[in-house]
Design an enzyme around this catalytic site. Structure first.
Site, mmCIF file in Angstrom:
data_model
loop_
_atom_site.group_PDB
_atom_site.id
_atom_site.type_symbol
_atom_site.label_atom_id
_atom_site.label_comp_id
_atom_site.label_asym_id
_atom_site.label_seq_id
_atom_site.Cartn_x
_atom_site.Cartn_y
_atom_site.Cartn_z
ATOM 1 N N LYS A 35 24.117 -5.535 -4.953
ATOM 2 C CA LYS A 35 25.542 -5.576 -5.336
ATOM 3 C C LYS A 35 26.409 -4.898 -4.281
ATOM 4 C CE LYS A 35 24.146 -5.017 -10.160
ATOM 5 N NZ LYS A 35 23.975 -3.964 -11.164
ATOM 6 N N ARG A 84 11.719 3.401 1.329
ATOM 7 C CA ARG A 84 11.389 2.428 2.379
ATOM 8 C C ARG A 84 12.623 1.559 2.555
ATOM 9 N NH1 ARG A 84 6.803 -0.878 3.995
ATOM 10 N NH2 ARG A 84 5.861 1.160 4.264
ATOM 11 N N ARG A 139 0.805 -1.231 0.000
ATOM 12 C CA ARG A 139 0.000 0.000 0.000
ATOM 13 C C ARG A 139 0.824 1.261 0.000
ATOM 14 N NH1 ARG A 139 -3.600 -2.060 2.507
ATOM 15 N NH2 ARG A 139 -2.406 -3.958 2.658
#
Lengths: 306, 140
Positions: free
Chosen positions: A80, A101, A51
């Site tokens: 990486k 996030r 969401r």
């Protein structure tokens, strides 16, 4: 250039203004449909989210802008071994604003120090989630017509629940707030929030173990999920996951105008039967999340409707 | 009492809590100095009973931030021509950069390369510091 990393990065006056814009967007969506034409939002999601990421993308698309980004750390250069500092310096060349996030606490703050574009914290570990707080505040204001003089019950995982930490920090600034903290002992609000935010602002509070005992005193009940991904030990998660379940039966004890909020996703902590109760505000909260993120993007990009 | 020559020119770090001199010695990187450095442990103190003292036979830049964090009651005397020409007062620093490390495994400092470990003073009375990234309190 401004960022939104911590819920207190904006003053109360700025939050009021932002919520006013968000409410206007809700009423006049079309008037805002081209304010971000030609602008790009990068969504840098190192941790799965449905969401929040979709809400950001929906917000930017509704403003006429476009979006790019990644949805898991595996599909980014982090796999990486690239640092957050390098990633944001690169993304600054591709986009006008970004939402990040990250499972590690403080990653968006780190990014903001190297970024040439506004950085929005879209959730960092168990720490903060300021845009969810904006959606929470908008919903509380819409339901109660005020942000002060409220008894707020927060229930469930108050230890790792970043939305809880951000909401407490934000509401602590308003007059007449009381907190009722409902959780098992292992998932109580972190010590620093109690000492520095709640006690530091002389806010009345109580920590209790039973939702039934306190539900009748609440103006707002903020339910949270016990988050599996925050536990290092699965046994602890299984033991605690069903600690609190809000049912229609428990809702009978609540005030007729109490509002139930939840940052979602829910697992089983709110029974589906509660969805039909007019006091259930969590889906309205999801919709508000898009409007406040639209208002936030506009504020950080310093754009206004034509 | 053990006799250590008085300084003609240099710095005396005095009133160090007994047992902390070597910690300070390494935190201030005094082991990297070429000049004479004397570490006196368990000296008699009317105030504390026992104390440590460090004498440095040169004028060097000291990280007062580190010293203030360890113990703001430490005193620093600047000596020239065999006399105290300046006494420096320590205060609890508002911010610490790369003095202590965040131990929270959920903090960005646990994985990010070349990140400064920065702590801010969150409680003057209890000498509590919090990581600026994750806000976890430093537990010595």
């Amino acid at each position: 250039m401004r960022h939104l990393i911590d819920p207190l990065d904006f003053s109360e006056a700025e939050i009021e203004k932002l919520l006013d814009v968000a409410e206007d967007i809700a009423q006049n969506l079309k008037a805002y449909s081209h304010v971000c034409d030609g602008k790009k939002l990068a969504t840098l999601f190192y941790e799965p989210s449905t969401r929040t990421r979709l809400s950001f993308e929906s917000a930017m698309l509704s403003l006429g802008g476009s979006v790019l980004g990644f949805a898991t750390a595996d599909s980014s250069s982090a796999a990486k071994g690239e640092s957050v500092a390098d990633t944001i310096r690169t993304v600054s060349c591709y986009a006008d604003i970004c939402a990040m996030r990250h499972p590690k606490e403080g990653a968006p703050l780190r990014a903001s120090r190297y970024s040439r574009i506004p950085v929005i914290n879209a959730g960092d570990g168990g720490h903060q989630h300021p845009t969810q707080t904006l959606a929470d505040l908008m919903t509380i204001r819409s339901k109660k017509k005020r942000l002060g003089n409220l008894t707020i019950g927060l229930c469930g995982d108050l230890k790792f629940g970043r939305t809880v930490h951000s909401l407490i920090k934000s509401l602590a600034r308003y007059e007449g707030i009381q907190f009722v903290l409902i959780s098992p002992e292992e998932l109580q609000v972190p010590d620093y929030i109690i000492k520095e935010v709640i006690k530091g602002n002389d806010i009345p509070y109580e920590e209790v173990g039973s939702l039934e005992e306190v539900i009748s005193s609440l103006d707002i009940l903020y339910m949270t999920r016990v988050q599996k991904e925050r536990f290092f030990n699965e046994e602890d998660y299984i033991r605690l996951k069903d600690s609190y379940i809000l049912t229609a039966n428990k809702m009978r004890r609540a005030k007729p105008d109490m509002a139930v909020l939840h940052p979602l996703p829910r697992v089983n902590e709110i029974s589906i039967e509660v969805d039909e109760d007019p006091r259930a505000a969590y889906f309205e909260q999801v919709q508000n999340g898009v409007y406040v993120r639209m208002a936030l993007i506009m504020m950080l990009l310093e754009v206004t409707p034509c | 009492m053990l006799n250590i020559d008085s300084l003609e020119r240099g710095i005396v770090i005095d009133h160090i809590k007994a047992g902390y001199a070597m910690k300070i010695y390494y935190l201030l990187k005094l082991d990297q100095l070429d000049c004479c450095v004397a570490v006196i442990k368990n000296a008699r103190s009317s105030k504390y009973g026992k104390k440590d003292i460090i004498k440095i036979e040169d004028m060097v830049d000291l990280d007062l931030e580190v010293l203030g964090f360890i113990d703001p009651n430490i005193t620093i005397d600047i000596i020239d021509n065999g006399k105290i020409v300046e006494k420096k007062q320590l205060v609890l620093p508002q911010k610490l950069t790369n003095v202590i490390k965040c131990k929270n495994p959920r903090c960005i400092t646990s994985i990010e390369e070349e990140i400064d470990h920065v702590f801010k003073l969150s409680d003057q009375n209890d000498h509590r510091y919090r990581c600026v990234y994750c806000e976890q309190e430093y537990q010595g």
